[in-house]
Design a protein around this motif. Structure first.
Motif, PDB file in Angstrom:
ATOM      1  N   MET A 157       0.859  -1.335   0.137  1.00 13.94           N
ATOM      2  CA  MET A 157       0.026  -0.145   0.115  1.00 13.94           C
ATOM      3  C   MET A 157       0.893   1.269  -0.117  1.00 13.94           C
ATOM      4  SD  MET A 157      -3.352  -0.966   2.346  1.00 13.94           S
ATOM      5  CE  MET A 157      -2.489  -1.826   3.757  1.00 13.94           C
ATOM      6  N   ALA A 158       1.781   1.266   0.556  1.00 13.79           N
ATOM      7  CA  ALA A 158       2.756   2.499   0.821  1.00 13.79           C
ATOM      8  C   ALA A 158       3.706   2.591  -0.536  1.00 13.79           C
ATOM      9  CB  ALA A 158       3.991   2.194   1.774  1.00 13.79           C
ATOM     10  N   TRP A 159       3.953   1.716  -1.347  1.00 17.38           N
ATOM     11  CA  TRP A 159       4.529   1.684  -2.664  1.00 17.38           C
ATOM     12  C   TRP A 159       3.533   2.047  -3.777  1.00 17.38           C
ATOM     13  CZ3 TRP A 159       3.485   0.189  -7.564  1.00 17.38           C
ATOM     14  CH2 TRP A 159       4.396   0.124  -8.567  1.00 17.38           C
ATOM     15  N   LEU A 160       2.014   1.893  -3.604  1.00 13.39           N
ATOM     16  CA  LEU A 160       1.065   2.287  -4.329  1.00 13.39           C
ATOM     17  C   LEU A 160       0.780   3.939  -4.377  1.00 13.39           C
ATOM     18  CD1 LEU A 160      -1.525  -0.805  -4.407  1.00 13.39           C
ATOM     19  CD2 LEU A 160       0.007   0.215  -6.475  1.00 13.39           C
ATOM     20  N   ALA A 161       0.885   4.215  -2.860  1.00 15.67           N
ATOM     21  CA  ALA A 161       0.490   5.690  -2.746  1.00 15.67           C
ATOM     22  C   ALA A 161       1.598   6.563  -3.208  1.00 15.67           C
ATOM     23  CB  ALA A 161       0.604   5.754  -1.351  1.00 15.67           C
ATOM     24  N   ALA A 162       3.063   5.872  -3.031  1.00 13.29           N
ATOM     25  CA  ALA A 162       4.247   6.679  -3.393  1.00 13.29           C
ATOM     26  C   ALA A 162       4.491   6.806  -4.746  1.00 13.29           C
ATOM     27  CB  ALA A 162       5.331   6.205  -2.637  1.00 13.29           C
ATOM     28  N   SER A 178       4.147   2.895 -21.433  1.00 14.66           N
ATOM     29  CA  SER A 178       5.622   2.459 -21.090  1.00 14.66           C
ATOM     30  C   SER A 178       5.601   2.199 -19.453  1.00 14.66           C
ATOM     31  CB  SER A 178       6.305   3.636 -21.661  1.00 14.66           C
ATOM     32  OG  SER A 178       6.134   4.861 -20.905  1.00 14.66           O
ATOM     33  N   ALA A 179       5.076   2.779 -18.809  1.00 17.06           N
ATOM     34  CA  ALA A 179       5.146   2.711 -17.153  1.00 17.06           C
ATOM     35  C   ALA A 179       4.057   1.753 -16.608  1.00 17.06           C
ATOM     36  CB  ALA A 179       5.461   3.964 -16.615  1.00 17.06           C
ATOM     37  N   PHE A 180       3.743   0.743 -17.027  1.00 22.34           N
ATOM     38  CA  PHE A 180       2.405   0.151 -16.906  1.00 22.34           C
ATOM     39  C   PHE A 180       2.533  -0.720 -15.538  1.00 22.34           C
ATOM     40  CE2 PHE A 180      -1.325  -2.804 -17.241  1.00 22.34           C
ATOM     41  CZ  PHE A 180      -2.164  -2.049 -17.878  1.00 22.34           C
ATOM     42  N   GLY A 181       3.633  -0.494 -14.736  1.00 18.38           N
ATOM     43  CA  GLY A 181       3.836  -1.546 -13.666  1.00 18.38           C
ATOM     44  C   GLY A 181       2.855  -1.180 -12.617  1.00 18.38           C
ATOM     45  N   PHE A 182       2.541   0.259 -12.371  1.00 19.42           N
ATOM     46  CA  PHE A 182       2.031   0.778 -11.364  1.00 19.42           C
ATOM     47  C   PHE A 182       0.423   0.221 -11.540  1.00 19.42           C
ATOM     48  CE2 PHE A 182      -1.595   3.184 -10.209  1.00 19.42           C
ATOM     49  CZ  PHE A 182      -1.527   3.515  -8.872  1.00 19.42           C
ATOM     50  N   TYR A 183      -0.149   0.044 -12.772  1.00 19.52           N
ATOM     51  CA  TYR A 183      -1.635  -0.383 -13.105  1.00 19.52           C
ATOM     52  C   TYR A 183      -1.837  -1.774 -12.813  1.00 19.52           C
ATOM     53  CZ  TYR A 183      -1.575   4.441 -15.131  1.00 19.52           C
ATOM     54  OH  TYR A 183      -1.515   5.824 -15.232  1.00 19.52           O
ATOM     55  N   GLU A 184      -0.644  -2.499 -13.232  1.00 18.99           N
ATOM     56  CA  GLU A 184      -0.540  -3.961 -13.153  1.00 18.99           C
ATOM     57  C   GLU A 184      -0.605  -4.260 -11.463  1.00 18.99           C
ATOM     58  OE1 GLU A 184       1.589  -8.066 -14.959  1.00 18.99           O
ATOM     59  OE2 GLU A 184       2.519  -5.945 -15.342  1.00 18.99           O
ATOM     60  N   ALA A 185       0.285  -3.713 -10.770  1.00 19.98           N
ATOM     61  CA  ALA A 185       0.259  -3.744  -9.320  1.00 19.98           C
ATOM     62  C   ALA A 185      -1.060  -3.571  -8.504  1.00 19.98           C
ATOM     63  CB  ALA A 185       1.521  -2.975  -8.658  1.00 19.98           C
ATOM     64  N   PHE A 186      -1.611  -2.306  -9.106  1.00 17.21           N
ATOM     65  CA  PHE A 186      -2.736  -1.988  -8.556  1.00 17.21           C
ATOM     66  C   PHE A 186      -3.827  -2.889  -8.680  1.00 17.21           C
ATOM     67  CE2 PHE A 186      -6.633   0.005  -8.202  1.00 17.21           C
ATOM     68  CZ  PHE A 186      -7.012   0.546  -6.871  1.00 17.21           C
ATOM     69  N   GLY A 187      -3.817  -3.390  -9.996  1.00 20.89           N
ATOM     70  CA  GLY A 187      -4.875  -4.319 -10.277  1.00 20.89           C
ATOM     71  C   GLY A 187      -4.993  -5.719  -9.533  1.00 20.89           C
ATOM     72  N   LEU A 188      -3.739  -6.167  -9.399  1.00 18.66           N
ATOM     73  CA  LEU A 188      -3.417  -7.287  -8.294  1.00 18.66           C
ATOM     74  C   LEU A 188      -3.899  -6.969  -6.927  1.00 18.66           C
ATOM     75  CD1 LEU A 188      -0.140  -8.748  -9.910  1.00 18.66           C
ATOM     76  CD2 LEU A 188      -2.476  -9.698  -9.844  1.00 18.66           C
ATOM     77  N   PHE A 189      -3.469  -5.766  -6.458  1.00 19.89           N
ATOM     78  CA  PHE A 189      -3.752  -5.491  -5.155  1.00 19.89           C
ATOM     79  C   PHE A 189      -5.442  -5.179  -5.086  1.00 19.89           C
ATOM     80  CE2 PHE A 189      -5.018  -1.963  -2.158  1.00 19.89           C
ATOM     81  CZ  PHE A 189      -4.526  -2.556  -1.022  1.00 19.89           C
ATOM     82  N   ARG A 190      -6.138  -4.543  -5.890  1.00 20.89           N
ATOM     83  CA  ARG A 190      -7.706  -4.631  -5.829  1.00 20.89           C
ATOM     84  C   ARG A 190      -7.907  -6.131  -5.777  1.00 20.89           C
ATOM     85  NH1 ARG A 190     -11.821  -2.665 -10.246  1.00 20.89           N
ATOM     86  NH2 ARG A 190     -11.187  -4.755 -11.082  1.00 20.89           N
TER      87      ARG A 190
END
Length: 356
Positions: free
Chosen positions: A197-202, A299-311
């Motif tokens: 959660m901290a990584w997603l926020a930052a 090009s920077a889709f890592g955030f969206y992929e990580a958030f999708g898994l977290f959700r």
């Protein structure tokens, strides 16, 4: 071609309602219904409850929330029906809404009835009777993505759509909102996931890519294929979480369910759709195709992929909490606690890859 969907089953005791009352309500609001209805339940899905109401010459689908405590803003059947009614003129894959009810005296909750779309709904494995080779599977996959892109291109300023969500600031609201939901859904032995959660926020993007209609649960098992042509989509179901938001968040949510052939055995056990079949695009190929067709920078889709898994992890944990508290006895939820912990580890793996 027979309908490729989970076999209907008798209504579970905990999901039952007064059939006479629903019959009276439906006949008062929908013309032409005759005879006594037969009621069966679709076993698929782990959130809202879906039933088939069969009359002599017409079939309806009824959607209602589950029993027990509900997460804030979840299971809003009347909102889902309103979204579907507003979208139908712009997106022809939305089933027609036939009746809505906000009187809990009828069956104990809000509900709505919609038309039944007959066709193929893909589940864990691709049925051989569809007759698709690897090239056909690839065409099916591309068509599936194209329908999501088509949704994202709808003009949200038109009547009935502009007030479906708050728009700008969607990403920030999602990160904070789903983090809070996870903390509220904790059970004994759950992964705290404070690092995730901290990584997603930052690491969330400084601004949204766009504000468009997003489905928020776009998967093969929410898509109906034409009974005479498995490469043609005739319906998109389950609009409960639809809103106005960032389209890449929608794609990230879809890819959380995208288990491909070379994934590890633990993630393979999560697979609920045939995304492992020969001809299916990999997650990387889906992202690249979406970016090419939509014109958005992926090009920077890592955030969206990580958030999708977290959700998805939060959703699994919320369902497990209901099971742990005895609010549902459905045995399929017994392993959801372990599943949520495994999903947390996958979030960390994606975050590590995003850092290169």
């Amino acid at each position: 071609m027979s309908e490729l969907r989970d076999q209907l089953r008798p209504v579970r005791e905990e999901d039952a309602f007064d059939v006479a009352r629903i019959d009276s309500f439906l006949k008062a609001h929908i013309d032409g219904l005759e005879g006594a209805p037969k009621v069966a339940q679709f076993p698929g899905g782990a959130s809202n409850l879906t039933y088939l109401i069969s009359y002599a010459d017409r079939e309806l689908v009824l959607r209602r929330p589950p029993a027990g405590a509900k997460a804030k803003a979840a299971h809003d059947m009347l909102r889902e029906a309103r979204i579907m009614a507003a979208l139908r003129g712009s997106y022809p894959y939305v089933p027609a809404i036939l009746a809505r009810c906000d009187d809990a005296a009828v069956i104990g909750s809000d509900f709505y009835a919609m038309e039944r779309l007959r066709g193929s709904i893909l589940r864990r494995d691709l049925p051989a009777e569809l007759g698709l080779d690897a090239e056909g599977v690839r065409k099916l996959c591309v068509t599936f993505i194209d329908r999501l892109i088509e949704l994202h291109r709808i003009d949200v300023t038109q009547a009935g759509l502009h007030d479906l969500g708050k728009g700008e600031g969607y990403i920030a609201r999602q990160v904070s909102g789903w983090s809070e939901r996870y903390r509220q859904a904790m059970t004994e032995g759950a992964d705290a996931c404070e690092d995730v959660m901290a990584w997603l926020a930052a690491n969330q993007p400084p601004r949204d890519n766009a504000s468009c209609i997003i489905h928020n649960d776009y998967r093969f098992d929410n898509v109906v294929l034409a009974p005479d042509d498995p490469l043609r989509v005739i319906g998109v179901l389950d609009w409960e979480m639809a809103t106005i938001g960032d389209p890449l968040m929608d794609l990230g949510g879809s890819l959380a369910y995208w288990v491909q052939a070379d994934d590890d055995p633990v993630f393979q056990s999560f697979r609920r759709q045939p995304t492992h079949e020969a001809g299916m695009l990999t997650r990387r190929e889906v992202i690249a195709y979406y970016g090419q067709q939509s014109g958005l920078d992926v090009s920077a889709f890592g955030f969206y992929e990580a958030f999708g898994l977290f959700r998805l992890m939060v959703i699994i944990q919320q369902i497990y909490r209901r099971f742990a508290l005895g609010q549902t006895s459905n045995p399929q939820f017994a392993g959801f606690g372990d599943a949520a912990r495994d999903m947390g580890q996958r979030c960390r793996h994606v975050i590590q890859k995003a850092h290169g």
